[in-house]
Design an enzyme around this catalytic site. Structure first.
Site, PDB file in Angstrom:
ATOM      1  N   HIS A 179      15.202  50.217  38.629  1.00  0.00           N
ATOM      2  CA  HIS A 179      15.212  48.912  39.301  1.00  0.00           C
ATOM      3  C   HIS A 179      13.787  48.492  39.672  1.00  0.00           C
ATOM      4  CE1 HIS A 179      17.558  46.293  42.426  1.00  0.00           C
ATOM      5  NE2 HIS A 179      16.424  45.708  42.077  1.00  0.00           N
ATOM      6  N   ASP A 187      13.480  49.144  43.584  1.00  0.00           N
ATOM      7  CA  ASP A 187      13.501  47.691  43.836  1.00  0.00           C
ATOM      8  C   ASP A 187      12.085  47.182  44.131  1.00  0.00           C
ATOM      9  OD1 ASP A 187      14.376  45.105  44.077  1.00  0.00           O
ATOM     10  OD2 ASP A 187      15.460  45.390  45.952  1.00  0.00           O
TER      11      ASP A 187
END
Ligand code: DOR
Length: 428
Positions: free
Chosen positions: A58, A306
């Site tokens: 991610h 992320d």
């Protein structure tokens, strides 16, 4: 940063399982140390751990579209500094990665400019619009060989669209990675965990249940479709309970937690520093305890960063207006060592599963996350388990300066990273 040397002899390193022995790398693969020629480039790794290169499922690389925030070159340089040899480039680019051509474009950029492998995440819906499926099959069949699909940044909120996406990717073993955030329950302007903190600070909050209701819906849709669901950035105790329940039922669900949701909590937003604005928001300590425990017991399968760099002009705003997101690649291993290994919650072999072999398996990435064994592709990170340093945002290889660990003393584990047999990062 990638060295020209095509063969390397790494001496003295221990592996996660406690075994040790020299590692010889030639032509991109591990080879028999007995075959190392005299005068080979040597790396003295006495006292260090040699782990398989880390794999991030991610990552936001921002190219194409927002090269002022990050590029493939700068984002993957940050990845190499963090010990990663593979990242997955999220689809919320401009244009969004929702066609085979767009996927091949990002993949080619990665091959040309990357300091690590760049795998492409395809958008679930056209333009991340949430209503019409993208070219999922064509992206899977393309040269980019896409296996993970996500509208991350946005939730696939329509249950029928989500069901269709899960059903569509099943024949080729694709996985839908969901950003679980009920848009009605979270609201459009929420930017804080709904709690006494959101009330006290006057920031619109979103409740943890806006995440877990989507997780609860999606695990049932995954069961109905007999297909694979991956839950992005789990941040709440309720989501953990739902995932635990689904796994007990045999649902094909995997889940990730970010470094920041393992370490950072809601009170950090009290200074209205927009570096700490992120989606899902930083949660309170009982949620941190739950995600830590879930990562230790395997309910949460992996750590994923992320990594979300933003240009200064997108963060220099009032808290409720600034864009959400924070950096993650360079300090991910440091945070996991600090929160999980140094506290005895997990051991090094478990860390390798959570940050290398399992993300490679979920993303179906051949040549990553494997053993450091003769014949395997040479992707590895050399780790000093006891080094510590104060994080300096300005020392980052990323273009972003939205580093939530700036000024914090943390482990400083990454000594060198080797990608496809070449040194992609070496400290100093
Ligand atoms: O805070 C976030 N930023 N969360 C996301 O899901 C998307 C990301 C971004 O793209 O900036």
């Amino acid at each position: 940063m990638t060295s020209a040397s095509t063969s390397l002899l790494i001496t003295g390193a221990r592996q996660a399982d406690g075994t040790s022995g020299d590692l010889f790398v030639a032509d991109g693969r591990f080879a028999d140390p007995a075959d190392a020629p005299a005068g080979v480039h040597r790396v003295d790794a006495d006292g260090l751990l040699a782990l398989p290169g880390l794999v991030d499922l991610h990552t936001h690389l921002r190219q194409p579209g927002r090269e002022d925030a990050e590029t493939v070159a700068t984002g993957t340089a940050a990845a190499a500094r963090g010990g990663f040899t593979c990242v997955h480039a999220m689809a919320n680019l401009t244009p969004a990665t929702d066609t085979a051509e767009a996927a091949e474009y990002v993949q080619a950029l990665g091959e040309r400019e990357g300091h690590c492998e760049v795998r492409v995440v395809g958008a679930v819906t056209k333009g991340l619009g949430g209503s019409e499926l993208s070219e999922l099959g064509l992206m899977a069949k393309s040269a980019a060989s896409v296996r993970v699909f996500s509208d991350d940044g946005r939730c696939v909120a329509d249950s029928l669209v989500m069901r269709r996406a899960l059903t569509y990717v099943k024949p080729f073993g694709g996985v839908i990675a969901q950003h679980s955030q009920d848009p009605r329950l979270a609201g459009t302007d929420a930017c804080c965990h709904e709690s006494e903190w959101s009330g006290r600070l006057g920031l619109p909050g979103w409740p943890s249940q806006a995440e877990s209701v989507i997780v609860a819906r999606d695990v049932q849709l995954a069961e109905l479709a007999g297909s694979r669901l991956h839950v992005c950035h789990v941040s709440t105790a309720e989501s953990v309970e739902v995932i635990r329940w689904a796994k007990r039922r045999g649902v094909q669900v995997t889940a990730e937690v970010t470094p920041h949701h393992l370490l950072l909590d809601t009170p950090l937003v009290a200074g209205y520093d927009t570096t700490f604005k992120v989606n899902p928001p930083l949660r309170t300590s009982e949620h941190l305890d739950a995600v830590r425990e879930a990562l230790a017991d395997g309910t949460i399968d992996i750590v994923a960063t992320d990594h979300a760099p933003h240009a200064r002009q997108d963060k220099d705003h009032p808290f409720d207006v600034a864009l959400p997101g924070m950096l993650g690649l360079e300090q991910a291993l440091a945070v996991v060592v600090d929160v999980m290994v140094n506290t005895g919650r997990i051991d090094w072999p478990t860390l390798v599963r959570r940050m290398s072999s399992t993300p490679a398996r979920i993303g179906q990435v051949p040549g990553q996350g494997g053993r450091l064994a003769i014949g395997e592709p040479a992707n590895l990170v050399l780790v000093d388990p006891s080094a510590r340093a104060v994080v300096d945002a300005d020392a980052s290889a990323s273009r972003g300066r939205n580093n939530p660990y700036h000024g914090r003393e943390l482990p400083d584990p990454v000594v060198a990273t080797v990608f496809r047999g070449r040194i992609s990062y070496q400290r100093g």
